[in-house]
Scaffold this motif. Structure first.
Motif, PDB file in Angstrom:
ATOM      1  N   THR A  75       8.754  14.526   1.800  1.00  0.00           N
ATOM      2  CA  THR A  75       7.713  14.747   0.822  1.00  0.00           C
ATOM      3  C   THR A  75       7.239  16.179   1.050  1.00  0.00           C
ATOM      4  O   THR A  75       6.999  16.564   2.191  1.00  0.00           O
ATOM      5  CB  THR A  75       6.563  13.757   1.008  1.00  0.00           C
ATOM      6  OG1 THR A  75       7.076  12.434   0.992  1.00  0.00           O
ATOM      7  CG2 THR A  75       5.524  13.908  -0.085  1.00  0.00           C
ATOM      8  N   GLN A  82      11.786  11.752   5.580  1.00  0.00           N
ATOM      9  CA  GLN A  82      12.545  10.525   5.403  1.00  0.00           C
ATOM     10  C   GLN A  82      14.029  10.856   5.531  1.00  0.00           C
ATOM     11  O   GLN A  82      14.537  11.751   4.866  1.00  0.00           O
ATOM     12  CB  GLN A  82      12.258   9.913   4.039  1.00  0.00           C
ATOM     13  CG  GLN A  82      12.887   8.536   3.846  1.00  0.00           C
ATOM     14  CD  GLN A  82      12.627   7.983   2.464  1.00  0.00           C
ATOM     15  OE1 GLN A  82      13.203   8.461   1.490  1.00  0.00           O
ATOM     16  NE2 GLN A  82      11.750   6.995   2.373  1.00  0.00           N
ATOM     17  N   ASN A 219       0.814  -3.982  -5.438  1.00  0.00           N
ATOM     18  CA  ASN A 219       1.603  -2.989  -4.721  1.00  0.00           C
ATOM     19  C   ASN A 219       1.656  -1.732  -5.585  1.00  0.00           C
ATOM     20  O   ASN A 219       1.899  -1.818  -6.791  1.00  0.00           O
ATOM     21  CB  ASN A 219       3.020  -3.487  -4.450  1.00  0.00           C
ATOM     22  CG  ASN A 219       3.048  -4.658  -3.480  1.00  0.00           C
ATOM     23  OD1 ASN A 219       2.195  -4.748  -2.610  1.00  0.00           O
ATOM     24  ND2 ASN A 219       4.008  -5.536  -3.631  1.00  0.00           N
ATOM     25  N   ASN A 221       2.392   2.821  -5.472  1.00  0.00           N
ATOM     26  CA  ASN A 221       2.720   4.072  -4.799  1.00  0.00           C
ATOM     27  C   ASN A 221       2.143   5.230  -5.614  1.00  0.00           C
ATOM     28  O   ASN A 221       2.285   5.263  -6.837  1.00  0.00           O
ATOM     29  CB  ASN A 221       4.232   4.268  -4.676  1.00  0.00           C
ATOM     30  CG  ASN A 221       4.892   3.212  -3.818  1.00  0.00           C
ATOM     31  OD1 ASN A 221       4.255   2.624  -2.949  1.00  0.00           O
ATOM     32  ND2 ASN A 221       6.167   2.967  -4.050  1.00  0.00           N
ATOM     33  N   THR A 223       1.658   9.675  -5.286  1.00  0.00           N
ATOM     34  CA  THR A 223       1.901  10.902  -4.524  1.00  0.00           C
ATOM     35  C   THR A 223       0.744  11.858  -4.757  1.00  0.00           C
ATOM     36  O   THR A 223       0.389  12.141  -5.906  1.00  0.00           O
ATOM     37  CB  THR A 223       3.217  11.573  -4.947  1.00  0.00           C
ATOM     38  OG1 THR A 223       4.295  10.643  -4.789  1.00  0.00           O
ATOM     39  CG2 THR A 223       3.500  12.799  -4.084  1.00  0.00           C
ATOM     40  N   SER A 243       0.435   6.233  -9.819  1.00  0.00           N
ATOM     41  CA  SER A 243       0.899   4.864  -9.582  1.00  0.00           C
ATOM     42  C   SER A 243       0.899   4.063 -10.878  1.00  0.00           C
ATOM     43  O   SER A 243       1.447   2.961 -10.935  1.00  0.00           O
ATOM     44  CB  SER A 243      -0.018   4.169  -8.574  1.00  0.00           C
ATOM     45  OG  SER A 243      -1.314   3.991  -9.137  1.00  0.00           O
ATOM     46  N   ASP A 249      -5.337   5.379  -8.142  1.00  0.00           N
ATOM     47  CA  ASP A 249      -5.104   6.824  -8.044  1.00  0.00           C
ATOM     48  C   ASP A 249      -6.339   7.582  -7.584  1.00  0.00           C
ATOM     49  O   ASP A 249      -6.231   8.627  -6.920  1.00  0.00           O
ATOM     50  CB  ASP A 249      -4.653   7.379  -9.396  1.00  0.00           C
ATOM     51  CG  ASP A 249      -3.224   6.991  -9.753  1.00  0.00           C
ATOM     52  OD1 ASP A 249      -2.546   6.387  -8.903  1.00  0.00           O
ATOM     53  OD2 ASP A 249      -2.793   7.293 -10.887  1.00  0.00           O
ATOM     54  N   ARG A 279       1.694  13.835   0.351  1.00  0.00           N
ATOM     55  CA  ARG A 279       1.959  12.531   0.964  1.00  0.00           C
ATOM     56  C   ARG A 279       2.146  11.475  -0.130  1.00  0.00           C
ATOM     57  O   ARG A 279       1.486  11.512  -1.160  1.00  0.00           O
ATOM     58  CB  ARG A 279       0.775  12.147   1.864  1.00  0.00           C
ATOM     59  CG  ARG A 279       0.934  10.819   2.594  1.00  0.00           C
ATOM     60  CD  ARG A 279      -0.259  10.591   3.497  1.00  0.00           C
ATOM     61  NE  ARG A 279      -0.256   9.258   4.083  1.00  0.00           N
ATOM     62  CZ  ARG A 279      -1.234   8.774   4.830  1.00  0.00           C
ATOM     63  NH1 ARG A 279      -2.298   9.511   5.107  1.00  0.00           N
ATOM     64  NH2 ARG A 279      -1.168   7.542   5.317  1.00  0.00           N
ATOM     65  N   VAL A 280       3.061  10.563   0.140  1.00  0.00           N
ATOM     66  CA  VAL A 280       3.202   9.382  -0.715  1.00  0.00           C
ATOM     67  C   VAL A 280       2.357   8.271  -0.120  1.00  0.00           C
ATOM     68  O   VAL A 280       2.548   7.900   1.054  1.00  0.00           O
ATOM     69  CB  VAL A 280       4.673   8.931  -0.832  1.00  0.00           C
ATOM     70  CG1 VAL A 280       4.774   7.697  -1.710  1.00  0.00           C
ATOM     71  CG2 VAL A 280       5.540  10.053  -1.399  1.00  0.00           C
ATOM     72  N   ILE A 281       1.395   7.768  -0.874  1.00  0.00           N
ATOM     73  CA  ILE A 281       0.528   6.676  -0.420  1.00  0.00           C
ATOM     74  C   ILE A 281       1.137   5.373  -0.943  1.00  0.00           C
ATOM     75  O   ILE A 281       1.268   5.176  -2.151  1.00  0.00           O
ATOM     76  CB  ILE A 281      -0.905   6.830  -0.945  1.00  0.00           C
ATOM     77  CG1 ILE A 281      -1.443   8.232  -0.676  1.00  0.00           C
ATOM     78  CG2 ILE A 281      -1.797   5.744  -0.360  1.00  0.00           C
ATOM     79  CD1 ILE A 281      -1.588   8.572   0.781  1.00  0.00           C
ATOM     80  N   ARG A 282       1.512   4.499  -0.018  1.00  0.00           N
ATOM     81  CA  ARG A 282       2.106   3.217  -0.390  1.00  0.00           C
ATOM     82  C   ARG A 282       1.105   2.104  -0.037  1.00  0.00           C
ATOM     83  O   ARG A 282       0.764   1.938   1.134  1.00  0.00           O
ATOM     84  CB  ARG A 282       3.437   3.004   0.318  1.00  0.00           C
ATOM     85  CG  ARG A 282       4.496   4.025  -0.083  1.00  0.00           C
ATOM     86  CD  ARG A 282       5.822   3.779   0.646  1.00  0.00           C
ATOM     87  NE  ARG A 282       6.866   4.664   0.158  1.00  0.00           N
ATOM     88  CZ  ARG A 282       7.121   5.859   0.646  1.00  0.00           C
ATOM     89  NH1 ARG A 282       6.387   6.328   1.663  1.00  0.00           N
ATOM     90  NH2 ARG A 282       8.089   6.597   0.154  1.00  0.00           N
ATOM     91  N   LYS A 284       0.338  -1.793   0.036  1.00  0.00           N
ATOM     92  CA  LYS A 284       0.898  -3.150  -0.024  1.00  0.00           C
ATOM     93  C   LYS A 284      -0.117  -4.089   0.588  1.00  0.00           C
ATOM     94  O   LYS A 284      -0.422  -3.987   1.773  1.00  0.00           O
ATOM     95  CB  LYS A 284       2.231  -3.224   0.738  1.00  0.00           C
ATOM     96  CG  LYS A 284       3.340  -2.411   0.101  1.00  0.00           C
ATOM     97  CD  LYS A 284       4.647  -2.586   0.840  1.00  0.00           C
ATOM     98  CE  LYS A 284       5.778  -1.801   0.188  1.00  0.00           C
ATOM     99  NZ  LYS A 284       7.059  -1.974   0.892  1.00  0.00           N
TER     100      LYS A 284
END
Length: 285
Positions: A75, A82, A219, A221, A223, A243, A249, A279-282, A284
């Motif tokens: 990212t 990754q 769920n 995601n 960014t 997302s 968001d 950053r990617v915020i995931r 769950k």
């Protein structure tokens, strides 16, 4: 020689650590060492592909009968990269969870952690995904071969041949992506001599308690990207890939502004400089 008695409260922890070591040895038993395997030679040049919110640096190794691809997907300006291995499932294994060990120069261990296996939609290939510190990827430049040992798979080595030019091309992609998101890259340092360092674990900057109850069960995601200031705070945090949920968001940048703190980046003269991160915020639940 008899063992010294445990101090109060230590025996359980010692037994637990011993069991972890035994379990890891059992997982990797029978694989042999990657150092004994002839390294796969490059089958293509390094290539950089621009994705919507990520740059991908990749290269293929081996021949048609034994092909492995190595991909680095940071990212932009994040300190984690990754990393993806793609190959035949007979080589990489089957079960979803995987222990990944990597050896670098002269067999020196550089990574020992968890990964995730994913069956690819076409053919017999499997993908293994795990995160590496960006410093580790940078240190791979000029280091070969690199060995991989995977629980449930076969060890292998590749002549990685990761050049500084390839890493420079990857950073250019990241810079271009940040510019496409509306950041003035000319006003910040995109290649500081000393990068900014988070003062605490970034995974602690956000928690499920930051999100309203109506998001439970969802769920999503998103960014986000921002500028790290000379004082170590952040500014101009913005959503660069939604997302699709406006409520979700709106939360990450507000939380990061309160909690994210850095040791600021520095230039060649040792002066603090502004730089970038994302950053990617995931989420769950």
């Amino acid at each position: 020689m008899p063992m010294a008695p445990c101090r109060q409260g230590q025996c359980g922890a010692m037994r637990g650590n011993a069991m972890k070591a035994i379990m890891l040895a059992a997982i990797l038993a029978g694989q042999g060492g990657a150092a004994d395997v002839p390294p796969l030679k490059p089958a293509s040049a390094w290539s950089v592909n621009y994705a919507e919110d990520m740059c991908v640096l990749s290269r293929d190794y081996g021949d048609a009968g034994n092909r492995v691809s190595v991909l680095f997907r940071p990212t932009p300006f994040n300190d984690r990269v990754q990393t993806v291995l793609v190959g035949d499932r007979k080589q990489l294994g089957y079960s979803p969870r995987v222990k990944v060990q990597i050896d670098g120069r002269a067999g020196k261990g550089v990574f020992d952690g968890d990964g995730q296996r994913t069956s690819l939609p076409k053919g017999r290939n499997m993908g293994i995904t795990f995160d590496l510190p960006r410093d580790t990827v940078t240190d791979f430049a000029g280091t070969e071969p690199v060995g991989f040992a995977l629980s449930g798979g076969k060890p292998f080595r590749v002549n990685l041949s990761l050049s500084r030019a390839a890493l420079t091309a990857l950073r250019k992609c990241e810079t271009d992506l940040m510019q496409s998101w509306g950041f003035d890259v000319g006003a910040v340092d995109t290649a500081p001599v000393l990068p900014a360092r988070a003062q605490r674990d970034p995974s602690m900057w956000l928690s499920n308690s930051d999100f309203p109850r109506q998001l439970l069960g969802a769920n999503a995601n998103v960014t986000v990207a921002w500028i790290i200031t000379k004082e170590g705070g952040i500014r101009n945090c913005r959503v660069v890939r939604s997302s699709g949920n406006a409520t979700f968001d709106a939360i990450p940048c507000e939380a990061l502004a309160r909690r994210a703190r850095y040791t600021p980046a520095r230039d060649a003269n040792g002066h603090p400089v502004e730089t970038l991160s994302s950053r990617v915020i995931r989420f769950k639940s």
